[in-house]
Design a protein around this motif. Sequence first.
Motif, PDB file in Angstrom:
ATOM      1  N   VAL A 103      50.584  -6.182   4.393  1.00 27.06           N
ATOM      2  CA  VAL A 103      49.707  -7.344   4.521  1.00 27.06           C
ATOM      3  C   VAL A 103      49.125  -7.395   5.936  1.00 27.06           C
ATOM      4  CG1 VAL A 103      49.554  -9.863   4.325  1.00 27.06           C
ATOM      5  CG2 VAL A 103      51.194  -8.618   2.895  1.00 27.06           C
ATOM      6  N   LEU A 104      47.804  -7.483   6.009  1.00 22.30           N
ATOM      7  CA  LEU A 104      47.149  -7.761   7.282  1.00 22.30           C
ATOM      8  C   LEU A 104      46.498  -9.126   7.142  1.00 22.30           C
ATOM      9  CD1 LEU A 104      46.134  -7.002  10.136  1.00 22.30           C
ATOM     10  CD2 LEU A 104      44.215  -5.818   9.067  1.00 22.30           C
ATOM     11  N   VAL A 105      46.906 -10.069   7.997  1.00 24.43           N
ATOM     12  CA  VAL A 105      46.478 -11.453   7.821  1.00 24.43           C
ATOM     13  C   VAL A 105      45.930 -12.008   9.130  1.00 24.43           C
ATOM     14  CG1 VAL A 105      48.942 -12.114   8.037  1.00 24.43           C
ATOM     15  CG2 VAL A 105      47.304 -13.781   7.192  1.00 24.43           C
ATOM     16  N   SER A 106      44.716 -12.552   9.075  1.00 25.37           N
ATOM     17  CA  SER A 106      44.186 -13.169  10.293  1.00 25.37           C
ATOM     18  C   SER A 106      44.577 -14.643  10.286  1.00 25.37           C
ATOM     19  CB  SER A 106      42.670 -13.001  10.383  1.00 25.37           C
ATOM     20  OG  SER A 106      42.014 -13.826   9.461  1.00 25.37           O
ATOM     21  N   THR A 107      44.869 -15.144  11.469  1.00 24.28           N
ATOM     22  CA  THR A 107      45.337 -16.525  11.572  1.00 24.28           C
ATOM     23  C   THR A 107      45.109 -17.067  12.971  1.00 24.28           C
ATOM     24  OG1 THR A 107      47.257 -17.996  11.419  1.00 24.28           O
ATOM     25  CG2 THR A 107      47.694 -15.738  12.108  1.00 24.28           C
ATOM     26  N   HIS A 108      45.066 -18.396  13.060  1.00 25.13           N
ATOM     27  CA  HIS A 108      45.004 -19.047  14.375  1.00 25.13           C
ATOM     28  C   HIS A 108      46.335 -19.694  14.712  1.00 25.13           C
ATOM     29  CE1 HIS A 108      40.853 -18.632  15.424  1.00 25.13           C
ATOM     30  NE2 HIS A 108      40.495 -18.955  14.203  1.00 25.13           N
TER      31      HIS A 108
ATOM     32  N   LEU B 202      47.965  -2.995  -0.674  1.00 26.97           N
ATOM     33  CA  LEU B 202      47.552  -3.528   0.634  1.00 26.97           C
ATOM     34  C   LEU B 202      46.757  -4.812   0.423  1.00 26.97           C
ATOM     35  CD1 LEU B 202      47.040  -3.291   3.732  1.00 26.97           C
ATOM     36  CD2 LEU B 202      45.091  -1.811   3.189  1.00 26.97           C
ATOM     37  N   LEU B 203      47.143  -5.839   1.188  1.00 27.28           N
ATOM     38  CA  LEU B 203      46.458  -7.124   1.108  1.00 27.28           C
ATOM     39  C   LEU B 203      45.797  -7.433   2.439  1.00 27.28           C
ATOM     40  CD1 LEU B 203      48.690  -9.993  -0.367  1.00 27.28           C
ATOM     41  CD2 LEU B 203      46.446  -9.240  -1.163  1.00 27.28           C
ATOM     42  N   LEU B 204      44.520  -7.788   2.408  1.00 24.20           N
ATOM     43  CA  LEU B 204      43.839  -8.243   3.610  1.00 24.20           C
ATOM     44  C   LEU B 204      43.520  -9.724   3.411  1.00 24.20           C
ATOM     45  CD1 LEU B 204      41.291  -5.289   4.057  1.00 24.20           C
ATOM     46  CD2 LEU B 204      43.563  -5.521   5.068  1.00 24.20           C
ATOM     47  N   LEU B 205      44.090 -10.561   4.247  1.00 24.55           N
ATOM     48  CA  LEU B 205      43.914 -12.006   4.075  1.00 24.55           C
ATOM     49  C   LEU B 205      43.199 -12.577   5.291  1.00 24.55           C
ATOM     50  CD1 LEU B 205      47.576 -12.842   2.912  1.00 24.55           C
ATOM     51  CD2 LEU B 205      45.615 -12.246   1.483  1.00 24.55           C
ATOM     52  N   ASP B 206      42.057 -13.210   5.050  1.00 26.10           N
ATOM     53  CA  ASP B 206      41.263 -13.719   6.166  1.00 26.10           C
ATOM     54  C   ASP B 206      41.468 -15.221   6.317  1.00 26.10           C
ATOM     55  OD1 ASP B 206      39.560 -13.785   8.275  1.00 26.10           O
ATOM     56  OD2 ASP B 206      37.779 -13.121   7.180  1.00 26.10           O
ATOM     57  N   GLU B 207      42.260 -15.592   7.302  1.00 23.17           N
ATOM     58  CA  GLU B 207      42.611 -16.996   7.566  1.00 23.17           C
ATOM     59  C   GLU B 207      42.969 -17.748   6.286  1.00 23.17           C
ATOM     60  OE1 GLU B 207      40.148 -19.125  10.310  1.00 23.17           O
ATOM     61  OE2 GLU B 207      39.668 -17.315  11.417  1.00 23.17           O
ATOM     62  N   PRO B 208      43.961 -17.255   5.572  1.00 26.89           N
ATOM     63  CA  PRO B 208      44.267 -17.837   4.266  1.00 26.89           C
ATOM     64  C   PRO B 208      44.801 -19.269   4.346  1.00 26.89           C
ATOM     65  CG  PRO B 208      45.981 -16.296   4.910  1.00 26.89           C
ATOM     66  CD  PRO B 208      44.876 -16.157   5.910  1.00 26.89           C
ATOM     67  N   THR B 209      45.340 -19.667   5.482  1.00 28.82           N
ATOM     68  CA  THR B 209      45.964 -20.989   5.536  1.00 28.82           C
ATOM     69  C   THR B 209      45.182 -21.970   6.398  1.00 28.82           C
ATOM     70  OG1 THR B 209      47.347 -20.262   7.364  1.00 28.82           O
ATOM     71  CG2 THR B 209      48.298 -20.103   5.159  1.00 28.82           C
TER      72      THR B 209
ATOM     73  N   SER C  83      45.249 -29.347  -4.908  1.00 29.13           N
ATOM     74  CA  SER C  83      45.205 -29.605  -3.471  1.00 29.13           C
ATOM     75  C   SER C  83      44.940 -28.286  -2.749  1.00 29.13           C
ATOM     76  CB  SER C  83      46.543 -30.170  -3.012  1.00 29.13           C
ATOM     77  OG  SER C  83      47.521 -29.155  -3.098  1.00 29.13           O
ATOM     78  N   GLY C  84      44.631 -28.389  -1.451  1.00 34.44           N
ATOM     79  CA  GLY C  84      44.284 -27.198  -0.670  1.00 34.44           C
ATOM     80  C   GLY C  84      45.329 -26.102  -0.754  1.00 34.44           C
ATOM     81  N   GLY C  85      46.595 -26.490  -0.667  1.00 39.16           N
ATOM     82  CA  GLY C  85      47.672 -25.502  -0.682  1.00 39.16           C
ATOM     83  C   GLY C  85      47.748 -24.735  -1.996  1.00 39.16           C
ATOM     84  N   TRP C  86      47.568 -25.462  -3.114  1.00 37.97           N
ATOM     85  CA  TRP C  86      47.635 -24.794  -4.424  1.00 37.97           C
ATOM     86  C   TRP C  86      46.405 -23.943  -4.673  1.00 37.97           C
ATOM     87  CZ3 TRP C  86      52.045 -24.172  -6.706  1.00 37.97           C
ATOM     88  CH2 TRP C  86      53.073 -25.077  -6.458  1.00 37.97           C
ATOM     89  N   LYS C  87      45.262 -24.399  -4.150  1.00 34.17           N
ATOM     90  CA  LYS C  87      44.045 -23.586  -4.268  1.00 34.17           C
ATOM     91  C   LYS C  87      44.250 -22.245  -3.560  1.00 34.17           C
ATOM     92  CE  LYS C  87      40.272 -26.774  -4.985  1.00 34.17           C
ATOM     93  NZ  LYS C  87      39.559 -27.865  -4.382  1.00 34.17           N
ATOM     94  N   GLN C  88      44.878 -22.324  -2.389  1.00 33.48           N
ATOM     95  CA  GLN C  88      45.153 -21.134  -1.604  1.00 33.48           C
ATOM     96  C   GLN C  88      46.021 -20.168  -2.410  1.00 33.48           C
ATOM     97  OE1 GLN C  88      43.874 -22.922   0.769  1.00 33.48           O
ATOM     98  NE2 GLN C  88      43.563 -21.541   2.490  1.00 33.48           N
ATOM     99  N   ARG C  89      47.004 -20.755  -3.092  1.00 32.06           N
ATOM    100  CA  ARG C  89      47.911 -19.910  -3.859  1.00 32.06           C
ATOM    101  C   ARG C  89      47.219 -19.275  -5.069  1.00 32.06           C
ATOM    102  NH1 ARG C  89      54.099 -21.629  -4.795  1.00 32.06           N
ATOM    103  NH2 ARG C  89      53.812 -23.029  -3.049  1.00 32.06           N
TER     104      ARG C  89
END
Length: 315
Positions: free
Chosen positions: A186-191, A154-161, A135-141
């Motif tokens: 961690v730098l994470v972009s999100t809406h 350092l982790l850069l995450l681009d709209e991971p969720t 599922s989408g959530g496990w793919k993300q993981r």
Amino acid sequence: MTPAISVSGLTKRFGPKTVVDRLTMTVGAGQIAGFLGPNGSGKTTTLRMLCGLLTPDEGTGTCLDLDIRQQAAEIKRQIGYMTQKFSFYEDLTIAENLEFVARVHGLPQRRALVAATLDRLGLADRRKQLAGELSGGWKQRLALAACILHRPRLLLLDEPTAGVDPKARRAFWENIHDLAADGMTVLVSTHYMDEAERCHAIAYIAYGHLLAQGSVADVIASAGLTTFTVRSDGTDPRALSTLTAPLRALPGVDLVAAFGSALHVGGASRSALLAAIAPWQSTPGLIWQEDRPTLEDVFIHLMARSQDPYAGGAP
Ligand SMILES: Nc1ncnc2c1ncn2[C@@H]1O[C@H](COP(=O)(O)OP(=O)(O)O)[C@@H](O)[C@H]1O
Ligand SMILES: [Mg+2]
């Protein structure tokens, strides 16, 4: 404490368009920093400059004490970058995908590394599941596992969720906090507003300009908004919906936003707002109450201001 990211005056142009304009930003080591802003504001472009995939036209900076211009190759090796659209081999299992990534990166002791990463992210029970069936959530993981395999600092995450259901988003954020507790930045972009609230610090970018930076409390306070919540007392169900348009047209009212069955009305100048809403506060059927501005109020306000270049929104 040395910051994990420190950039100054970062600028990127594509043709005639300046998509990142003199961005200056710092992320402290061990912090979870949220990167917010409307689509097309330059978040992905900034992340690509930070990880050495894109050379800035102007500006300087370091990631993990490495120069983003001179040491891009070394930065790429030391950080983890999860792109907005990641992909794996759908007909390989979770473990096989990770072993493949480990081999591509030439990582030593692949088996042990994969096993430790699976454990760390709670994927061990699913190690034999095909990636294509997740599922989408496990793919993300799985994508997160692939980018922490080489143990970056350092982790850069681009709209991971993006597009992941709320339960999976919560689980993902537990992982992020666990990683940060181990010392990862961690730098994470999100809406998502709830995700912004989970960050130690946030930066809000609109149309290439950094408009706000700091802790959630700092960002709310520095916006200087006065806000009211307006509710219907139940006598006239249409009382609220007929209020939005006339309120928006008033000078002094910078923000009108519906939240469930209530309306948030706000303004940057307290006196101008109070003058504007005074006649409406005696309207029968409405209950007005002064409230503390939320992060969402502040973002709506920042975004509205930044769309009008003549409103003095852009710095
Ligand atoms: N390689 C490129 N060539 C031309 N324009 C680009 C390129 N990459 C991004 N852009 C433009 O730059 C702006 C910022 O994009 P992006 O950094 O992806 O924003 P965000 O991630 O905040 O949605 C957008 O207008 C986008 O169309
Ligand atoms: Mg993007």
